[in-house]
Design a protein around this motif. Structure first.
Motif, PDB file in Angstrom:
ATOM      1  N   MET A   1       0.838  -1.191   0.000  1.00  0.00           N
ATOM      2  CA  MET A   1       0.000   0.000   0.000  1.00  0.00           C
ATOM      3  C   MET A   1       0.878   1.248   0.000  1.00  0.00           C
ATOM      4  SD  MET A   1      -3.159   0.785   2.487  1.00  0.00           S
ATOM      5  CE  MET A   1      -3.006   2.252   3.455  1.00  0.00           C
ATOM      6  N   ASP A   2       0.502   2.233  -0.793  1.00  0.00           N
ATOM      7  CA  ASP A   2       1.265   3.477  -0.860  1.00  0.00           C
ATOM      8  C   ASP A   2       1.110   4.273   0.428  1.00  0.00           C
ATOM      9  OD1 ASP A   2       2.235   3.040  -3.362  1.00  0.00           O
ATOM     10  OD2 ASP A   2       0.706   4.219  -4.390  1.00  0.00           O
ATOM     11  N   LYS A   3       2.197   4.927   0.806  1.00  0.00           N
ATOM     12  CA  LYS A   3       2.170   5.839   1.936  1.00  0.00           C
ATOM     13  C   LYS A   3       1.324   7.058   1.579  1.00  0.00           C
ATOM     14  CE  LYS A   3       6.256   6.136   4.820  1.00  0.00           C
ATOM     15  NZ  LYS A   3       7.490   6.835   5.071  1.00  0.00           N
ATOM     16  N   LYS A   4       0.615   7.599   2.557  1.00  0.00           N
ATOM     17  CA  LYS A   4      -0.083   8.859   2.335  1.00  0.00           C
ATOM     18  C   LYS A   4       0.969   9.936   2.122  1.00  0.00           C
ATOM     19  CE  LYS A   4      -4.315   9.845   2.729  1.00  0.00           C
ATOM     20  NZ  LYS A   4      -5.090  10.266   1.570  1.00  0.00           N
ATOM     21  N   LYS A   5       0.670  10.896   1.258  1.00  0.00           N
ATOM     22  CA  LYS A   5       1.607  11.972   0.944  1.00  0.00           C
ATOM     23  C   LYS A   5       1.045  13.301   1.426  1.00  0.00           C
ATOM     24  CE  LYS A   5       3.225   9.553  -3.136  1.00  0.00           C
ATOM     25  NZ  LYS A   5       3.188   9.513  -4.586  1.00  0.00           N
ATOM     26  N   ALA A   6       1.941  14.166   1.904  1.00  0.00           N
ATOM     27  CA  ALA A   6       1.507  15.444   2.468  1.00  0.00           C
ATOM     28  C   ALA A   6       2.218  16.625   1.826  1.00  0.00           C
ATOM     29  CB  ALA A   6       1.758  15.455   3.974  1.00  0.00           C
ATOM     30  N   ILE A   7       1.492  17.735   1.805  1.00  0.00           N
ATOM     31  CA  ILE A   7       2.030  19.039   1.414  1.00  0.00           C
ATOM     32  C   ILE A   7       1.882  19.940   2.627  1.00  0.00           C
ATOM     33  CG2 ILE A   7       1.720  21.061  -0.055  1.00  0.00           C
ATOM     34  CD1 ILE A   7       0.561  19.175  -2.202  1.00  0.00           C
ATOM     35  N   LEU A   8       2.969  20.601   2.996  1.00  0.00           N
ATOM     36  CA  LEU A   8       2.970  21.510   4.141  1.00  0.00           C
ATOM     37  C   LEU A   8       3.072  22.947   3.645  1.00  0.00           C
ATOM     38  CD1 LEU A   8       3.242  22.280   7.159  1.00  0.00           C
ATOM     39  CD2 LEU A   8       5.685  21.710   6.975  1.00  0.00           C
ATOM     40  N   CYS A   9       2.137  23.787   4.069  1.00  0.00           N
ATOM     41  CA  CYS A   9       2.141  25.215   3.716  1.00  0.00           C
ATOM     42  C   CYS A   9       2.521  26.010   4.956  1.00  0.00           C
ATOM     43  CB  CYS A   9       0.768  25.643   3.219  1.00  0.00           C
ATOM     44  SG  CYS A   9       0.203  24.733   1.764  1.00  0.00           S
ATOM     45  N   ALA A  79      16.054  20.684   4.438  1.00  0.00           N
ATOM     46  CA  ALA A  79      16.775  19.928   3.398  1.00  0.00           C
ATOM     47  C   ALA A  79      17.902  19.075   3.978  1.00  0.00           C
ATOM     48  CB  ALA A  79      17.323  20.876   2.337  1.00  0.00           C
ATOM     49  N   LYS A  80      18.474  19.490   5.096  1.00  0.00           N
ATOM     50  CA  LYS A  80      19.558  18.718   5.708  1.00  0.00           C
ATOM     51  C   LYS A  80      19.076  17.375   6.249  1.00  0.00           C
ATOM     52  CE  LYS A  80      22.219  22.797   6.872  1.00  0.00           C
ATOM     53  NZ  LYS A  80      22.467  23.817   7.884  1.00  0.00           N
ATOM     54  N   THR A  81      17.850  17.342   6.753  1.00  0.00           N
ATOM     55  CA  THR A  81      17.327  16.103   7.325  1.00  0.00           C
ATOM     56  C   THR A  81      16.310  15.404   6.419  1.00  0.00           C
ATOM     57  OG1 THR A  81      15.682  17.389   8.561  1.00  0.00           O
ATOM     58  CG2 THR A  81      17.712  16.793   9.727  1.00  0.00           C
ATOM     59  N   HIS A  82      15.769  16.133   5.453  1.00  0.00           N
ATOM     60  CA  HIS A  82      14.768  15.586   4.522  1.00  0.00           C
ATOM     61  C   HIS A  82      15.120  16.024   3.100  1.00  0.00           C
ATOM     62  CE1 HIS A  82      12.710  15.709   8.429  1.00  0.00           C
ATOM     63  NE2 HIS A  82      12.021  14.674   7.995  1.00  0.00           N
ATOM     64  N   PRO A  83      16.226  15.537   2.566  1.00  0.00           N
ATOM     65  CA  PRO A  83      16.693  16.018   1.264  1.00  0.00           C
ATOM     66  C   PRO A  83      15.769  15.693   0.090  1.00  0.00           C
ATOM     67  CG  PRO A  83      17.998  14.142   1.985  1.00  0.00           C
ATOM     68  CD  PRO A  83      17.108  14.517   3.132  1.00  0.00           C
ATOM     69  N   ASP A  84      14.855  14.753   0.270  1.00  0.00           N
ATOM     70  CA  ASP A  84      13.950  14.384  -0.817  1.00  0.00           C
ATOM     71  C   ASP A  84      12.692  15.255  -0.873  1.00  0.00           C
ATOM     72  OD1 ASP A  84      13.320  13.234   1.657  1.00  0.00           O
ATOM     73  OD2 ASP A  84      12.144  11.648   0.743  1.00  0.00           O
ATOM     74  N   VAL A  85      12.492  16.118   0.123  1.00  0.00           N
ATOM     75  CA  VAL A  85      11.318  16.996   0.142  1.00  0.00           C
ATOM     76  C   VAL A  85      11.588  18.205  -0.746  1.00  0.00           C
ATOM     77  CG1 VAL A  85       9.844  18.461   1.578  1.00  0.00           C
ATOM     78  CG2 VAL A  85      10.641  16.252   2.459  1.00  0.00           C
ATOM     79  N   LYS A  86      10.701  18.432  -1.701  1.00  0.00           N
ATOM     80  CA  LYS A  86      10.835  19.595  -2.585  1.00  0.00           C
ATOM     81  C   LYS A  86      10.229  20.812  -1.907  1.00  0.00           C
ATOM     82  CE  LYS A  86      11.139  17.184  -6.962  1.00  0.00           C
ATOM     83  NZ  LYS A  86      11.266  15.850  -6.475  1.00  0.00           N
ATOM     84  N   ALA A  87      10.619  22.001  -2.399  1.00  0.00           N
ATOM     85  CA  ALA A  87      10.121  23.226  -1.775  1.00  0.00           C
ATOM     86  C   ALA A  87       9.820  24.291  -2.822  1.00  0.00           C
ATOM     87  CB  ALA A  87      11.157  23.759  -0.785  1.00  0.00           C
ATOM     88  N   ILE A  88       8.781  25.051  -2.528  1.00  0.00           N
ATOM     89  CA  ILE A  88       8.415  26.225  -3.315  1.00  0.00           C
ATOM     90  C   ILE A  88       8.391  27.405  -2.358  1.00  0.00           C
ATOM     91  CG2 ILE A  88       6.594  27.335  -4.671  1.00  0.00           C
ATOM     92  CD1 ILE A  88       5.591  24.479  -5.371  1.00  0.00           C
ATOM     93  N   MET A  89       9.029  28.492  -2.749  1.00  0.00           N
ATOM     94  CA  MET A  89       9.039  29.710  -1.936  1.00  0.00           C
ATOM     95  C   MET A  89       8.040  30.682  -2.533  1.00  0.00           C
ATOM     96  SD  MET A  89      10.684  31.334   0.590  1.00  0.00           S
ATOM     97  CE  MET A  89      12.125  30.304   0.699  1.00  0.00           C
ATOM     98  N   CYS A 128       6.343  18.998  -8.901  1.00  0.00           N
ATOM     99  CA  CYS A 128       7.086  18.646  -7.685  1.00  0.00           C
ATOM    100  C   CYS A 128       6.585  17.345  -7.063  1.00  0.00           C
ATOM    101  CB  CYS A 128       6.969  19.774  -6.651  1.00  0.00           C
ATOM    102  SG  CYS A 128       7.968  21.219  -7.027  1.00  0.00           S
ATOM    103  N   CYS A 129       5.294  17.103  -7.151  1.00  0.00           N
ATOM    104  CA  CYS A 129       4.703  15.942  -6.484  1.00  0.00           C
ATOM    105  C   CYS A 129       4.698  14.675  -7.333  1.00  0.00           C
ATOM    106  CB  CYS A 129       3.279  16.265  -6.047  1.00  0.00           C
ATOM    107  SG  CYS A 129       3.218  17.545  -4.772  1.00  0.00           S
ATOM    108  N   THR A 130       4.706  14.829  -8.649  1.00  0.00           N
ATOM    109  CA  THR A 130       4.574  13.645  -9.503  1.00  0.00           C
ATOM    110  C   THR A 130       5.635  13.548 -10.592  1.00  0.00           C
ATOM    111  OG1 THR A 130       3.144  14.695 -11.140  1.00  0.00           O
ATOM    112  CG2 THR A 130       2.057  13.711  -9.219  1.00  0.00           C
ATOM    113  N   GLY A 131       6.315  14.665 -10.871  1.00  0.00           N
ATOM    114  CA  GLY A 131       7.258  14.690 -11.971  1.00  0.00           C
ATOM    115  C   GLY A 131       6.582  14.906 -13.311  1.00  0.00           C
TER     116      GLY A 131
END
Length: 135
Positions: A1-9, A79-89, A128-131
């Motif tokens: 089963m896929d992990k749930k995915k989250a976006i943090l604002c 990014a130091k602890t979660h390098p795979d998380v993408k970010a938008i400023m 960012c979320c799917t490529g």
């Protein structure tokens, strides 16, 4: 089963957070969990909670100018602890010199000015979320 995915604002203005999450939910529905934080300290707590719950954080959308820790500093720390998380400023405050520095930050995929263009935001979030470059 896929992990749930989250976006943090993350934004210190509640109305911006509300508008951002509303727009994301309108575009992506239940595809993601949407979390909100009004400052970096709260955001770090949410990131820890998501990790403990087994939810994969895939994207952070952060304001640049916030009390305490600026958005670029916050994203560099994440990014130091979660390098795979993408970010938008997103920003309505930063000058061009500051934006050049942010764009050079490998943790930041894109920089958007407030008010953001809805179509551009959706497209960047989708990528960012799917490529996937297409909606």
């Amino acid at each position: 089963m896929d992990k749930k995915k989250a976006i943090l604002c993350v934004d210190d203005e509640a109305i911006i957070l509300h508008a951002l999450v509303h727009e994301l939910k309108s575009s992506f529905g239940d595809e993601f969990i949407y979390e909100k934080a009004t400052d970096a300290i709260s955001a770090f707590d949410i990131i820890d909670d998501l990790s403990k719950e087994g939810v994969k954080l895939i994207l952070i959308i952060s304001d640049w100018l916030m009390p305490g820790i600026r958005g670029d500093e916050f994203l560099e720390t994440v990014a130091k602890t979660h390098p795979d998380v993408k970010a938008i400023m997103i920003t309505g405050q930063a000058d061009e010199e500051a934006m050049k520095k942010v764009r050079g930050n490998s943790a930041v995929y894109a920089v958007l000015r407030k008010p953001w263009n809805s179509e551009e935001l959706r497209s960047i979030v989708r990528f960012c979320c799917t490529g996937d470059r297409h909606e």
